[in-house]
Design an enzyme around this catalytic site. Structure first.
Site, short mmCIF file in Angstrom:
data_model
loop_
_atom_site.label_atom_id
_atom_site.label_comp_id
_atom_site.label_asym_id
_atom_site.label_seq_id
_atom_site.Cartn_x
_atom_site.Cartn_y
_atom_site.Cartn_z
CE1 TYR A 119 -3.93 2.26 0.90
CE2 TYR A 119 -2.16 3.53 1.93
CZ TYR A 119 -3.46 3.45 1.44
OH TYR A 119 -4.27 4.54 1.49
CD GLU A 207 -6.26 4.21 -1.26
OE1 GLU A 207 -7.24 3.98 -2.00
OE2 GLU A 207 -6.32 4.17 -0.02
#
Ligand code: ADP
Ligand code: MG
Length: 397
Positions: A119, A207
């Site tokens: 991530y 993101e």
């Protein structure tokens, strides 16, 4: 302003970020050609909506055995069949709310061989007034859940805008993600490119979840979600062109066309207020008296009669609105203009719900006169708490 995954990936590709080859498909007939242009032997068929969690989402009226909004296909024909199945249907994920979102675009992408899912995100951190990086080894899943259960698995740091980004930041990310050897160099370049894209395009959020390490050891952005600062869109015609209005709340869209600051909420009391601070206070006091606001609406300082009329129409078009509270402090804004706009709007769209009006400030007497002379069933209020009490009583009895 948000954009779709395929648009985000095209933008990131132009900044040198590694992404898969893919084709966007708007009509089912295009799917076969689109998939045929990709190498295979694995295709990924991805529903394009402005919400995450698509992989784990589900379609309304799903058929038996049907999986979420991100599916693996082993042939062009299978990719085509999946595209047909998803287009036009409503996908519900934990980010869409129970109503879900209609899928109008599909992205068919080359499948990647995944070793690990990581991530990585950049966002404007209001606490430090800086751009922050957030990284975790726990990619591919809900980062909110990781933050709640295993916060030690998330590293976050911000970049000093005066000294800017350096290789050190990239190495820090690489270390946090457990990357090794040549991956560290790739990560340093990736972090640099993401940061440059973020700053140059006035992003609010970027993101990558997941950022993957492929079986060949290379890094790739497998998903991309980008939000831009709406106040800076005027500087980026290329970004403005990516806007997909079908993804937006129609009421918020109408409001933006008239330059009204409007946010739809879940409550039953529609609010028309001038000034963001007064709008917040109005929402608070509605809650205090036991009801919920249906919207935030700041008509602004120099609102015209047309703008007020439009604002009123937007409020009344919300079926959840069971009562309306107009709360205006006339400073630059004049109370008679608000009164005229309100009356004009009521005459145009009708008034099916109770309306409480509280006016104070410039031209307040003329404003009150206009409302009294209108012959409409408007409840007058003298101050903020009186107004809130009256509208909540009118709605709840
Ligand atoms: P969402 O976050 O909306 O669920 P993602 O794009 O992150 O959508 O996809 C969900 C999962 O599907 C990923 O975590 C990954 O495991 C898999 N996936 C997505 N794209 C690909 C791809 N091109 N090749 C292989 N697997 C993929
Ligand atoms: Mg994802």
């Amino acid at each position: 302003m948000n954009i779709h995954e395929y648009q985000a990936k095209a933008l990131l590709r132009s900044y040198g970020v590694p992404v898969s080859d893919g084709r966007v498909v708007l009509r089912a007939e295009e799917a076969k050609t689109a998939a045929g242009e990709l190498d295979g032997p694995l295709w990924v068929v991805k529903a394009q909506i402005h919400a995450g969690g698509r992989g784990k989402g589900s379609f309304k009226e799903a058929e038996a055995g049907e999986k979420g909004g991100v599916r693996l296909a082993k042939s062009v024909e299978e990719a085509e069949a999946m595209t047909k199945q998803m287009l036009g249907r409503t996908l519900v994920t934990h980010q869409t709310g129970p109503a879900g979102k209609q899928v109008n675009r599909i992205y068919i992408e080359d499948g990647s061989d995944i070793e690990t899912e990581l991530y990585l995100a950049l966002l404007v951190d209001r606490g430090t007034s800086r751009v922050s990086f957030v990284c975790s080894t726990e990619g591919g899943m809900d980062i909110e859940e990781v933050a709640a259960k295993t916060p030690e698995k998330i590293l976050s740091f911000s970049v000093d805008p005066a000294s800017g980004l350096s290789d050190f930041h990239g190495r820090r990310v690489a270390f946090a993600l457990g990357l090794k050897g040549p991956q560290v160099k790739q990560c340093v370049a990736l972090v640099k490119n993401l940061y440059r894209a973020f700053i140059e395009k006035d992003m609010e959020m970027l993101e990558i979840n997941p950022l993957i390490v492929m079986t060949d050891g290379n890094l790739k952005a497998l998903d991309a979600k980008i939000g831009f600062d709406g106040n800076a869109i005027y500087r980026h015609a290329d970004i403005a062109a990516l806007r997909d209005e079908t993804e937006e709340d129609p009421k918020e869209l109408a409001a933006s066309k008239y330059d009204l600051n409007y946010i739809a909420l879940d409550g039953e009391i529609g609010c028309m207020v001038n000034g963001a601070g007064l709008a917040m206070a109005t929402m608070d006091i509605i809650k205090l008296y036991g009801a919920e606001p249906a919207n935030f609406l700041d008509v602004g300082g120099g609102a015209t009669k047309e703008k007020v009329t439009e604002a009123f129409k937007i409020i009344t078009s919300d079926p959840n609105v069971k009562g309306i509270l107009v709360n205006i402090f006339g400073g630059i804004m004049r109370c008679d203009i608000i009164a005229e706009g309100t009356i004009a709007a009521v005459k145009e769209v009708g008034l099916q719900v109770p309306l409480v009006v509280r006016l104070e400030g410039t031209n307040v007497e003329q404003g009150k006169q206009i409302i009294n002379d209108s012959g409409l069933n408007v409840i007058a209020a003298d101050n903020l708490s009186d107004a809130a009490e009256k509208i909540v009583k009118a709605v709840k009895g």
